[in-house]
Design a protein around this motif. Structure first.
Motif, PDB file in Angstrom:
ATOM      1  N   GLU A  23      31.488  23.559  41.253  1.00  0.00           N
ATOM      2  CA  GLU A  23      32.487  23.879  42.275  1.00  0.00           C
ATOM      3  C   GLU A  23      32.993  25.317  42.123  1.00  0.00           C
ATOM      4  OE1 GLU A  23      36.429  21.580  43.144  1.00  0.00           O
ATOM      5  OE2 GLU A  23      34.749  20.165  42.809  1.00  0.00           O
ATOM      6  N   ARG A  24      33.142  25.708  40.858  1.00  0.00           N
ATOM      7  CA  ARG A  24      33.638  27.066  40.612  1.00  0.00           C
ATOM      8  C   ARG A  24      32.609  28.127  40.992  1.00  0.00           C
ATOM      9  NH1 ARG A  24      35.625  27.206  34.728  1.00  0.00           N
ATOM     10  NH2 ARG A  24      34.960  29.343  34.367  1.00  0.00           N
ATOM     11  N   PHE A  25      31.344  27.788  40.855  1.00  0.00           N
ATOM     12  CA  PHE A  25      30.278  28.761  41.152  1.00  0.00           C
ATOM     13  C   PHE A  25      29.337  28.179  42.209  1.00  0.00           C
ATOM     14  CE2 PHE A  25      31.446  29.257  36.621  1.00  0.00           C
ATOM     15  CZ  PHE A  25      32.031  30.513  36.689  1.00  0.00           C
ATOM     16  N   PRO A  26      29.824  28.076  43.421  1.00  0.00           N
ATOM     17  CA  PRO A  26      29.040  27.408  44.460  1.00  0.00           C
ATOM     18  C   PRO A  26      27.794  28.211  44.839  1.00  0.00           C
ATOM     19  CG  PRO A  26      30.926  28.504  45.419  1.00  0.00           C
ATOM     20  CD  PRO A  26      31.065  28.651  43.944  1.00  0.00           C
ATOM     21  N   THR A 105      30.540  46.278  34.680  1.00  0.00           N
ATOM     22  CA  THR A 105      30.716  47.669  35.111  1.00  0.00           C
ATOM     23  C   THR A 105      31.221  48.473  33.915  1.00  0.00           C
ATOM     24  OG1 THR A 105      33.026  47.305  35.705  1.00  0.00           O
ATOM     25  CG2 THR A 105      31.400  46.955  37.450  1.00  0.00           C
ATOM     26  N   ALA A 106      31.389  49.778  34.116  1.00  0.00           N
ATOM     27  CA  ALA A 106      31.808  50.640  32.997  1.00  0.00           C
ATOM     28  C   ALA A 106      33.174  50.203  32.464  1.00  0.00           C
ATOM     29  CB  ALA A 106      31.846  52.087  33.445  1.00  0.00           C
ATOM     30  N   ASP A 107      34.026  49.719  33.366  1.00  0.00           N
ATOM     31  CA  ASP A 107      35.366  49.392  32.867  1.00  0.00           C
ATOM     32  C   ASP A 107      35.714  47.914  33.031  1.00  0.00           C
ATOM     33  OD1 ASP A 107      35.423  49.463  35.562  1.00  0.00           O
ATOM     34  OD2 ASP A 107      37.031  50.960  35.752  1.00  0.00           O
ATOM     35  N   GLY A 108      34.751  47.051  33.115  1.00  0.00           N
ATOM     36  CA  GLY A 108      35.049  45.619  33.215  1.00  0.00           C
ATOM     37  C   GLY A 108      33.905  44.909  33.890  1.00  0.00           C
ATOM     38  N   GLU A 109      34.217  44.253  34.981  1.00  0.00           N
ATOM     39  CA  GLU A 109      33.157  43.620  35.749  1.00  0.00           C
ATOM     40  C   GLU A 109      33.641  43.320  37.146  1.00  0.00           C
ATOM     41  OE1 GLU A 109      32.349  40.182  33.185  1.00  0.00           O
ATOM     42  OE2 GLU A 109      33.455  38.957  34.615  1.00  0.00           O
ATOM     43  N   LYS A 110      32.702  43.045  38.050  1.00  0.00           N
ATOM     44  CA  LYS A 110      33.083  42.674  39.409  1.00  0.00           C
ATOM     45  C   LYS A 110      32.196  41.512  39.856  1.00  0.00           C
ATOM     46  CE  LYS A 110      29.979  46.140  41.386  1.00  0.00           C
ATOM     47  NZ  LYS A 110      29.737  47.344  42.112  1.00  0.00           N
ATOM     48  N   GLY A 111      32.712  40.693  40.760  1.00  0.00           N
ATOM     49  CA  GLY A 111      31.916  39.564  41.248  1.00  0.00           C
ATOM     50  C   GLY A 111      32.558  38.235  40.898  1.00  0.00           C
ATOM     51  N   ASN A 112      32.109  37.202  41.613  1.00  0.00           N
ATOM     52  CA  ASN A 112      32.748  35.883  41.468  1.00  0.00           C
ATOM     53  C   ASN A 112      31.975  34.913  40.590  1.00  0.00           C
ATOM     54  OD1 ASN A 112      34.762  36.696  43.228  1.00  0.00           O
ATOM     55  ND2 ASN A 112      33.536  36.101  45.021  1.00  0.00           N
ATOM     56  N   TYR A 113      30.938  35.413  39.935  1.00  0.00           N
ATOM     57  CA  TYR A 113      30.103  34.492  39.163  1.00  0.00           C
ATOM     58  C   TYR A 113      30.157  34.772  37.657  1.00  0.00           C
ATOM     59  CZ  TYR A 113      28.478  32.557  43.543  1.00  0.00           C
ATOM     60  OH  TYR A 113      28.428  31.931  44.761  1.00  0.00           O
ATOM     61  N   GLY A 114      31.206  35.475  37.260  1.00  0.00           N
ATOM     62  CA  GLY A 114      31.340  35.873  35.859  1.00  0.00           C
ATOM     63  C   GLY A 114      32.049  34.821  35.024  1.00  0.00           C
ATOM     64  N   PRO A 115      32.417  35.125  33.783  1.00  0.00           N
ATOM     65  CA  PRO A 115      32.151  36.421  33.150  1.00  0.00           C
ATOM     66  C   PRO A 115      30.653  36.724  33.036  1.00  0.00           C
ATOM     67  CG  PRO A 115      33.326  34.932  31.640  1.00  0.00           C
ATOM     68  CD  PRO A 115      33.084  34.184  32.880  1.00  0.00           C
ATOM     69  N   TYR A 116      30.350  38.020  32.990  1.00  0.00           N
ATOM     70  CA  TYR A 116      28.953  38.445  32.965  1.00  0.00           C
ATOM     71  C   TYR A 116      28.508  38.929  31.581  1.00  0.00           C
ATOM     72  CZ  TYR A 116      29.368  38.229  38.049  1.00  0.00           C
ATOM     73  OH  TYR A 116      29.565  37.815  39.339  1.00  0.00           O
ATOM     74  N   ASP A 240      23.126  30.355  32.677  1.00  0.00           N
ATOM     75  CA  ASP A 240      23.594  31.513  33.449  1.00  0.00           C
ATOM     76  C   ASP A 240      22.828  31.672  34.760  1.00  0.00           C
ATOM     77  OD1 ASP A 240      25.276  31.978  31.381  1.00  0.00           O
ATOM     78  OD2 ASP A 240      24.205  33.721  30.582  1.00  0.00           O
ATOM     79  N   ASP A 241      21.518  31.600  34.665  1.00  0.00           N
ATOM     80  CA  ASP A 241      20.767  31.849  35.898  1.00  0.00           C
ATOM     81  C   ASP A 241      20.960  30.726  36.908  1.00  0.00           C
ATOM     82  OD1 ASP A 241      19.734  34.480  35.698  1.00  0.00           O
ATOM     83  OD2 ASP A 241      18.466  33.795  34.053  1.00  0.00           O
ATOM     84  N   HIS A 242      21.316  29.542  36.418  1.00  0.00           N
ATOM     85  CA  HIS A 242      21.686  28.493  37.372  1.00  0.00           C
ATOM     86  C   HIS A 242      23.048  28.801  38.000  1.00  0.00           C
ATOM     87  CE1 HIS A 242      22.431  24.753  39.353  1.00  0.00           C
ATOM     88  NE2 HIS A 242      23.562  24.633  38.673  1.00  0.00           N
ATOM     89  N   LEU A 243      24.048  28.987  37.147  1.00  0.00           N
ATOM     90  CA  LEU A 243      25.407  29.157  37.690  1.00  0.00           C
ATOM     91  C   LEU A 243      25.583  30.459  38.471  1.00  0.00           C
ATOM     92  CD1 LEU A 243      27.727  27.834  34.843  1.00  0.00           C
ATOM     93  CD2 LEU A 243      27.069  26.676  36.968  1.00  0.00           C
TER      94      LEU A 243
END
Ligand code: GLU
Length: 548
Positions: A23-26, A105-116, A240-243
């Motif tokens: 549900e969290r990573f649809p 990213t250089a200063d963290g991360e972006k996107g809804n499927y993290g943490p990366y 990871d590659d699934h979620l």
């Protein structure tokens, strides 16, 4: 065995379920055919050509299909991690135009499927670890290093396959009491997969690069979680590659032997496996045989090599695309000026055996790429490199941009542009003579020429030299000098009866060329003199005549 009791014993704090994570990573809301892929490097601080090749393929597939390209950092091996490695990676790849829509990213991360970053995902892996235990598909193993070494030695003695399986899988069927006792005693444990595979079984798989394959089922109870609770590559890859909803995994073919286990894991976890592209290693010729590029032997494996050697990034990209897609060169011939990104990359054209990498070929491609650049781009590219590697000459050019642009304009822009250099490192040697501080006579006149002839030719040219002359008038004067000295001014005549002359117009031009540029080869002399200006031309010619 009461698996539910075992699962609670091993993972008392895990309360999330796989459904919560689903549900969290649809599934991503993307159009049909959109590729979701990633780079998943370990932060070792070494960015190499293999990363660039893999990243080029995954990036092109995602971008061209309107999908998502993301960066996941596989930092499960804390010992190998080098500080600043992620920044180096982003910078190195970024320079070659490999970007990410999401991820680290250089200063963290972006996107809804993290943490990366995998170490930050421990609690996610534990949800699936618990599920596998609950379903009887994973179990804890308390073997010490010594015990594992002993198993290995026994297998060696018996000429058996290596690994934790069969009679050697000593914790596979232990009663829960033993497990409890070991845990109570504080013995470290790893979580192992309970393989039901049999090496007698072959399974067909289709790899998008290697084609149809038949692989042997896995019968080893591989480790899923290490004793610190951090997953192995295999388990993390599946979760990871699934979620993260990866559709295509592009990775080196050194992972091919692990594929049966990965497929087994996806099945056990109830995941649909991604499509795989196992890419061949880059090879090079060593004498007459091919071998893999090696980190130890081949400096050109490292991306920093290209920067130091002064290859423009555009050249490296152009060359790589050529070795990845065999139809690229035809496309380029038809579209000499088009942006490389307009080329339709296809994974179907990848060589399953890996591509051959050849620096000499790269240099040829690079000469071509540079010949197509504008003088401004050449100056910009050169300065970008030279500020770091030749700062003095760089500032000479920066302070005299007008001359620099005139110099880089020689032989550029026409139908047959000059292809005189492939790296920025050659620029100073080739063009330094335009600036007095870098002018040096490096080539000597061949012994076959009489010094008196050379001196006279230079002196006579000086008498008639007029910077206001157009190219024809200028050349006529050199012809006149040649005639007056008994050198043929007409090459055809010279070739027909060379014995009638002391030499030819080509030799007279060479006399002037060496005096003015310091070398036997240079760009067009008329333009060279025009850029140098009358005073310099005269000074150099006088100085040469005086020395003879
Ligand atoms: N961390 C793995 C490697 O660097 C990634 C392989 C993959 O892309 O799955 O080889």
């Amino acid at each position: 065995m009461d698996y539910s009791a075992l699962a609670d014993l091993l993972f008392p704090n895990v309360t999330d379920t796989p459904d919560d994570l689903e549900e969290r990573f649809p599934p991503r809301d993307l159009p049909e055919g959109a590729v979701v892929s990633r780079m998943a490097p370990s932060p070792t601080g070494f960015v190499h050509l293999g990363n660039l090749v893999q990243g080029t393929i995954s990036e092109r597939m995602c971008t061209q299909s309107g999908g998502v390209h993301f960066l996941r950092i596989e930092d499960t091996d804390a010992k190998r991690e080098v500080p600043g490695a992620v920044e180096m990676l982003l910078q190195g790849l970024g320079e070659y135009g490999i970007g990410f829509d999401e991820g680290v990213t250089a200063d963290g991360e972006k996107g809804n499927y993290g943490p990366y970053r995998q170490r930050q995902r421990a609690s996610i892996y534990h949800v699936y670890a618990k599920k596998l235990v609950l379903e009887g598909m994973a179990y804890p193993c308390f073997c010490t290093e010594d015990e594992l070494a002993k198993i290995h030695a026994e297998q060696e003695a018996e000429k058996a396959n290596f690994g934790y399986f069969g009679k050697w899988a000593i914790w596979r069927d232990r009663p829960i009491e033993d497990i409890k006792a070991a845990i109570d005693a504080g013995t470290p444990w790893v979580l192992r997969f309970r393989s039901e595979g049999n090496i007698e079984n072959k399974i067909p798989v289709t790899d998008l690069v290697k084609g149809k394959l038949e692989v042997t089922e896995n019968d080893i109870d591989h480790v899923l979680l290490k004793s610190d609770g951090i997953p192995t590559y295999h388990f993390a890859h599946a979760v990871d590659d699934h979620l993260m909803r990866t559709t295509h995994v592009v990775r080196g073919d050194e992972w091919l032997p692990s594929l049966p286990f990965h497929l087994q894991l996806f099945r056990a976890l109830g995941f649909r496996p991604p499509k795989y592209l196992h890419i061949g290693t880059l090879m090079k010729m060593d004498g007459t045989s091919k071998r893999k590029l090696s980190k130890r032997k081949d400096p050109e494996l490292s991306l920093s090599y290209y920067r130091e050697a002064g290859f423009p990034r555009a050249s490296v990209k152009e060359y790589l695309m050529g070795i990845l897609n065999s139809n690229f060169e035809d496309w380029r011939r038809a579209e000499p000026k088009a942006d490389l990104d307009n080329f339709k990359f296809s994974y179907k054209k990848l060589n399953p055996a890996g591509s051959l990498f050849d620096i000499a070929k790269l240099n040829d491609v690079s000469k071509n790429v540079i010949s197509m650049m504008t003088a401004e781009d050449v100056l910009g590219g050169y300065l970008d490199w030279a500020r770091e590697f030749e700062p003095e000459f760089a500032s000479t050019l920066e302070n005299d941009r007008e001359t620099a642009l005139a110099v880089f304009s020689i032989g550029r822009g026409g139908k047959k542009p000059r292809k005189d250099f492939g790296t920025w490192a050659e620029v100073k040697d080739l063009f330094g003579f335009f600036w007095d501080g870098y002018f040096k006579v490096t080539d000597e006149y061949p012994d076959t020429f009489d010094r008196a002839d050379i001196k006279e030719a230079i002196t006579k040219f000086l008498e008639t030299y007029d910077p206001a002359d157009d190219q024809n008038a200028w050349f006529d004067k050199i012809k006149a000098v040649a005639d007056s000295l008994g050198y043929a001014s007409d090459m055809k005549e010279y070739r027909a009866e060379p014995e009638r002359f002391r030499g030819s117009i080509a030799d007279v031009s060479m006399f002037l060329r060496v005096a003015v540029t310091g070398r036997m080869n240079s760009p067009d002399m008329y333009q060279v003199m025009a850029i140098l200006g009358e005073d310099r031309v005269r000074a150099r010619l006088h100085s040469m005549a005086d020395s003879l």
